[in-house]
Design an enzyme around this catalytic site. Structure first.
Site, PDB file in Angstrom:
ATOM      1  N   HIS A  38       0.820  -1.210   0.000  1.00  0.00           N
ATOM      2  CA  HIS A  38       0.000   0.000   0.000  1.00  0.00           C
ATOM      3  C   HIS A  38       0.851   1.256   0.000  1.00  0.00           C
ATOM      4  CE1 HIS A  38      -4.418  -0.845   1.012  1.00  0.00           C
ATOM      5  NE2 HIS A  38      -3.906  -1.984   0.582  1.00  0.00           N
ATOM      6  N   GLU A 107      -6.200  -0.609  -6.222  1.00  0.00           N
ATOM      7  CA  GLU A 107      -7.200   0.278  -5.626  1.00  0.00           C
ATOM      8  C   GLU A 107      -6.789   1.727  -5.867  1.00  0.00           C
ATOM      9  OE1 GLU A 107      -5.445  -1.695  -3.151  1.00  0.00           O
ATOM     10  OE2 GLU A 107      -6.759  -3.448  -3.300  1.00  0.00           O
TER      11      GLU A 107
END
Length: 323
Positions: A38, A107
């Protein structure tokens, strides 16, 4: 037989702590480990997001047995696929063959940071397919030149290649991604215990290939404390990936989950210290056909206590139940 994995969740711990945790997970007897990749945490309360590939390189040196895996890397926006291939090949060498490259379509939360916009899901799948083709071509050795729809590669070559390239996993959430994974992946990745996903993966060429699932859990001797922590840090999980893939910022997740209650979270995430609750949470994954299930203990500071409990109580209970 079901293998039980440990998740290095980069959103909830700093880099040095993540290494300490995976070393302890290896000692505790977990069968494998995975790492998120991330740029942002899901919620501000998680509070971290170090560079996963540096953490993985350090983990490869700090451990000796436990397999390592990205769960998952998006090789299309924030990273060019030629760079992902180089990183993965290096990780396979550093870990002496213990690395698997988990890939997904990504994402917005993480990919927006490079300012390229966020494509539609159909385009994201096109990009992922092209990226996997580039990565596999580079794993074969030699120079790669490509003028693609989404990516160009100019005389690229990996100069340090392992004898066995890292197996490639692809994350799935619906028919389209299952078709992509069935054609191109060595294993399939999912975060829901949906047997239909695995059947679709099999229909498109995935039969006989490994399947890896992931499940959040929240151990604490005090169940109320566990529920409170799970709600504070993991209430985003119930949104589903069609929502989670689109929101651009941790503040967006704060807003999207403002009406999720602690009871809602406790209904879907095992909380407390009763191993039977954790066994029953794992069971749907085993019944669906997942041979590997990575557990995510919620809360960075809770990892040492969780790992001690897992070694003494949880892992024996899971092995009694699932082999």
């Amino acid at each position: 037989m079901v293998q039980i994995g440990y998740t290095m969740m980069t959103e909830q711990a700093g880099p040095r702590e993540l290494i300490d945790h995976v070393v302890r997970a290896e000692e505790a007897g977990f069968d494998f480990s995975v790492s998120s990749d991330h740029y942002f945490p899901w919620l501000r309360s998680q509070g971290h997001s170090p560079y996963a590939w540096s953490v993985l390189g350090a983990a490869a040196q700090a451990t000796s047995r436990i397999p390592l895996m990205t769960y998952v890397t998006c090789p299309t926006v924030r990273y060019h696929p030629a760079v992902v291939a180089q990183k993965a090949a290096t990780m396979q060498l550093l870990s002496e063959g213990r690395f698997r490259l988990g890939l997904g379509s990504g994402e917005n939360l993480n990919e927006h940071v490079v300012g390229g916009g966020w494509p539609s899901v159909d385009v994201r799948h096109e990009m992922l397919e092209e990226a996997v083709e580039i990565i596999r071509a580079l794993f074969e050795g030699g120079h790669v030149n490509r003028r693609g729809t989404h990516f160009d590669v100019e005389s690229a070559r990996l100069w340090d290649l392992p004898d066995r390239p890292p197996p490639i996993g692809i994350a799935v959430s619906g028919e389209q991604s299952c078709a992509l994974a069935g054609r191109l992946a060595d294993l399939v990745i999912a975060t829901e215990p949906e047997a239909g996903l695995l059947r679709a993966f099999d229909r498109h060429g995935g039969e006989g290939k490994p399947r890896v699932g992931q499940l959040p859990v929240c151990y604490d001797p005090d169940r109320d404390t566990a529920v409170k922590r799970a709600h504070a840090q993991f209430r985003w999980f119930g949104n589903g990936w069609k929502v989670n893939a689109e929101l651009p910022h941790a503040d967006s997740f704060e807003s999207a989950t403002q009406f999720v209650t602690p009871d809602d979270v406790a209904a879907s995430i095992p909380c407390g210290d009763d191993p039977d609750d954790f066994v029953e949470a794992v069971r749907p994954y085993a019944d669906a056909g997942f041979g590997e299930i990575a557990l995510v203990q919620i809360g960075g500071e809770s990892q040492p206590a969780y790992l001690d409990w897992a070694e003494k109580t949880l892992l024996p209970a899971l092995r009694d139940a699932f082999g």
